[in-house]
Design a protein around this motif. Structure first.
Motif, short mmCIF file in Angstrom:
data_model
loop_
_atom_site.label_atom_id
_atom_site.label_comp_id
_atom_site.label_asym_id
_atom_site.label_seq_id
_atom_site.Cartn_x
_atom_site.Cartn_y
_atom_site.Cartn_z
N PHE A 170 -50.18 -24.84 -21.40
CA PHE A 170 -51.43 -24.81 -22.16
C PHE A 170 -51.26 -23.98 -23.44
CE2 PHE A 170 -55.41 -22.50 -23.12
CZ PHE A 170 -56.22 -23.58 -23.41
N ALA A 197 -52.88 -21.85 -26.11
CA ALA A 197 -54.13 -21.11 -26.37
C ALA A 197 -54.31 -20.86 -27.86
CB ALA A 197 -54.12 -19.78 -25.62
N PHE A 246 -49.66 -20.49 -22.49
CA PHE A 246 -49.71 -20.02 -21.11
C PHE A 246 -49.26 -21.21 -20.28
CE2 PHE A 246 -53.14 -17.43 -23.11
CZ PHE A 246 -52.60 -16.17 -22.88
N PRO A 284 -66.23 -20.68 -30.54
CA PRO A 284 -66.82 -20.69 -29.20
C PRO A 284 -65.88 -20.05 -28.18
CG PRO A 284 -66.14 -22.92 -29.85
CD PRO A 284 -65.94 -22.04 -31.04
N SER A 285 -66.43 -19.73 -27.03
CA SER A 285 -65.67 -19.11 -25.96
C SER A 285 -64.45 -19.97 -25.60
CB SER A 285 -66.61 -18.95 -24.77
OG SER A 285 -65.90 -18.52 -23.67
N GLY A 286 -63.31 -19.33 -25.47
CA GLY A 286 -62.09 -20.05 -25.05
C GLY A 286 -61.28 -20.63 -26.20
N CYS A 287 -61.66 -20.37 -27.46
CA CYS A 287 -60.95 -21.00 -28.58
C CYS A 287 -59.70 -20.22 -29.01
CB CYS A 287 -61.89 -21.20 -29.77
SG CYS A 287 -62.32 -19.67 -30.60
N GLY A 288 -59.44 -19.07 -28.38
CA GLY A 288 -58.20 -18.35 -28.66
C GLY A 288 -58.34 -17.09 -29.50
N LYS A 289 -59.55 -16.60 -29.68
CA LYS A 289 -59.78 -15.42 -30.52
C LYS A 289 -59.14 -14.16 -29.92
CE LYS A 289 -64.29 -15.73 -29.99
NZ LYS A 289 -64.41 -16.87 -29.08
N THR A 290 -59.46 -13.89 -28.65
CA THR A 290 -58.93 -12.69 -28.00
C THR A 290 -57.41 -12.76 -27.90
OG1 THR A 290 -60.96 -12.24 -26.80
CG2 THR A 290 -58.93 -11.38 -25.83
N THR A 291 -56.90 -13.93 -27.59
CA THR A 291 -55.44 -14.11 -27.50
C THR A 291 -54.79 -13.75 -28.84
OG1 THR A 291 -55.77 -15.86 -25.88
CG2 THR A 291 -53.63 -15.78 -26.95
N1 LIG Z 1 -53.37 -14.92 -19.21
C1 LIG Z 1 -53.81 -16.19 -19.36
N2 LIG Z 1 -53.29 -17.19 -18.62
C2 LIG Z 1 -53.70 -18.46 -18.77
N3 LIG Z 1 -54.64 -18.86 -19.67
C3 LIG Z 1 -55.17 -17.91 -20.43
C4 LIG Z 1 -54.80 -16.53 -20.33
N4 LIG Z 1 -55.51 -15.82 -21.24
C5 LIG Z 1 -56.30 -16.71 -21.87
N5 LIG Z 1 -56.10 -17.98 -21.40
C6 LIG Z 1 -56.76 -19.19 -21.87
O1 LIG Z 1 -56.54 -19.32 -23.25
C7 LIG Z 1 -57.70 -19.80 -23.90
C8 LIG Z 1 -58.14 -18.84 -24.99
O2 LIG Z 1 -58.58 -17.64 -24.40
P1 LIG Z 1 -59.20 -16.45 -25.25
O3 LIG Z 1 -58.26 -16.13 -26.35
O4 LIG Z 1 -59.55 -15.36 -24.30
O5 LIG Z 1 -60.51 -17.11 -25.83
P2 LIG Z 1 -61.74 -16.47 -26.63
O6 LIG Z 1 -61.46 -15.01 -26.83
O7 LIG Z 1 -61.81 -17.24 -27.91
O8 LIG Z 1 -62.96 -16.71 -25.80
C9 LIG Z 1 -58.75 -20.00 -22.82
O9 LIG Z 1 -58.74 -21.36 -22.44
C10 LIG Z 1 -58.26 -19.11 -21.71
O10 LIG Z 1 -58.67 -19.61 -20.45
#
Ligand SMILES: Nc1ncnc2c1ncn2[C@@H]1O[C@H](COP(=O)(O)OP(=O)(O)O)[C@@H](O)[C@H]1O
Ligand SMILES: [Mg+2]
Length: 347
Positions: free
Chosen positions: A16, A18, A13, A37-44
């Protein structure tokens, strides 16, 4: 050949990163969790598999086909999110049938398949209810039925149990796992809850700051974590800094421990980890003398904080029905060979 593979998958992104260089092969019917942990890139990662996010680079292969740039509806994967995202003005049956309507399935078959999917998730008698007439757990089952009704090749679950209360969450883990095994659907679960990952998965991918830290079956991950991060994130542990004294001994605080075969050079620093339940605490006998500083009863077990030559330690012991150790009491601490994990890095 694996059923679903990620090859050097990256997502940026702006500047950054992810998700960095995810490479993973998943077998047909396997249940794999992405844990971290939260923010490690799982959902992405999950959204790239679903087709909701475009990878910056890398490939996604499903059954040998490159789907990296296929639109989500053409991938046909089943997705369940933390928020149920049901249509409030439709009954459970219509919510589940909706995806089939989008696929041009005729009305009679739609109703029939939706009914079967609701029966699979044990909601047969609630199919005419609206979302607002159902509990959180029931709504999440409707969302699951809606994902399953299209008979997806892969089921993607993003923290699906996080909104449920603790007791229901535990019941749902078991049910979801049994259903997954019965259907045999290849499943990827995103969770930050290590108990959830341990209890449901064939394999767990631990992620840290966008990268894979370890991939292993639950028991292996728990017993043989590759880093202090994994040993601390998966389960509870006691971590200490240690110094190598010679080929067979290490020093923790003022205490010399026998640790043959550590394979490190004298003078090097390392970290040791031991899980609280690996210890045995006895009133007397062999072992290190420790002082019980705190005793907390958890029903199934006791949690103690003790202090000895190695410093402060957490110890859990099963409740046998007899009274536990009391605060201020002196006790003896032992642990079996192999209970210590070593990491060649100091914090
Ligand atoms: N659309 C986006 N734009 C910028 N940063 C993003 C976006 N989506 C996610 N991020 C960042 O990417 C990282 C991973 O996010 P995410 O995959 O949602 O984490 P998780 O699901 O592990 O909590 C986080 O730091 C989040 O802030
Ligand atoms: Mg997430």
């Amino acid at each position: 050949m694996s059923f679903l593979s990620l090859k050097n998958l990256n997502k940026q992104f702006g500047d950054f990163t992810a998700v960095r260089d995810m490479t993973l092969s998943i077998e047909k019917g396997e249940f794999v969790s992405l844990l971290g942990p939260s923010g490690c890139g799982k959902t992405t990662t999950l959204q790239m598999i679903a087709g909701l996010l475009e990878p910056t680079s890398g490939q996604i292969l499903l059954d040998g086909r490159d789907i990296s740039h296929t639109p989500p509806n053409k991938r046909g994967l089943g997705i369940v999110f933390q928020s149920y995202a049901l249509f409030p003005h439709m009954s459970a049956l219509d919510n589940v049938a909706f995806g089939l309507e989008m696929r041009g399935v005729g009305k009679a078959e739609r109703q029939d398949r939706a009914r079967k999917a609701l029966e699979q998730v044990k909601l047969g008698q609630f199919m005419h209810r609206f979302p607002k007439e159902m509990s959180g757990g029931q709504r999440q089952r409707v969302a699951l039925a809606r994902a399953l009704v299209i008979e997806p090749p892969v089921l993607l679950l993003d923290e699906p149990l996080s909104n449920l209360d603790a007791k229901l969450r535990e019941d749902m883990r078991l049910e979801l796992r049994l259903l997954q095994q019965e259907i045999g659907v290849t499943t990827i679960l995103v969770t930050h809850d290590q108990e959830e990952a341990l209890s449901m998965s064939d394999r767990i991918v631990v992620m840290k700051e966008g990268e894979m830290e370890q991939i292993a079956a639950p028991l292996d991950l728990y017993e043989r974590p590759v880093s202090p991060f994994v040993s601390d994130f998966v389960g509870k542990t006691n971590l200490f800094n240690a110094e190598i004294i010679d080929a067979d001994h290490v020093k923790v605080a003022e205490h010399i421990l026998l640790l043959p075969g550590h394979g490190m050079v004298t003078g090097a620093s390392m970290q040791l980890s031991i899980r609280p339940e690996k210890f045995a605490l006895s009133p007397q006998g062999d072992g290190d003398e420790v002082q019980v500083e705190a005793a907390i009863f958890h029903g199934a077990n006791w949690l103690y904080r003790v202090r000895g030559a190695m410093g402060e330690l957490f110890v859990t012991q099963p409740n046998t029905g007899a009274p536990g150790f009391a605060r201020g009491q002196t006790a003896r601490l032992t642990w079996p060979d192999g209970a210590l994990s070593m990491f060649a890095e100091a914090s």
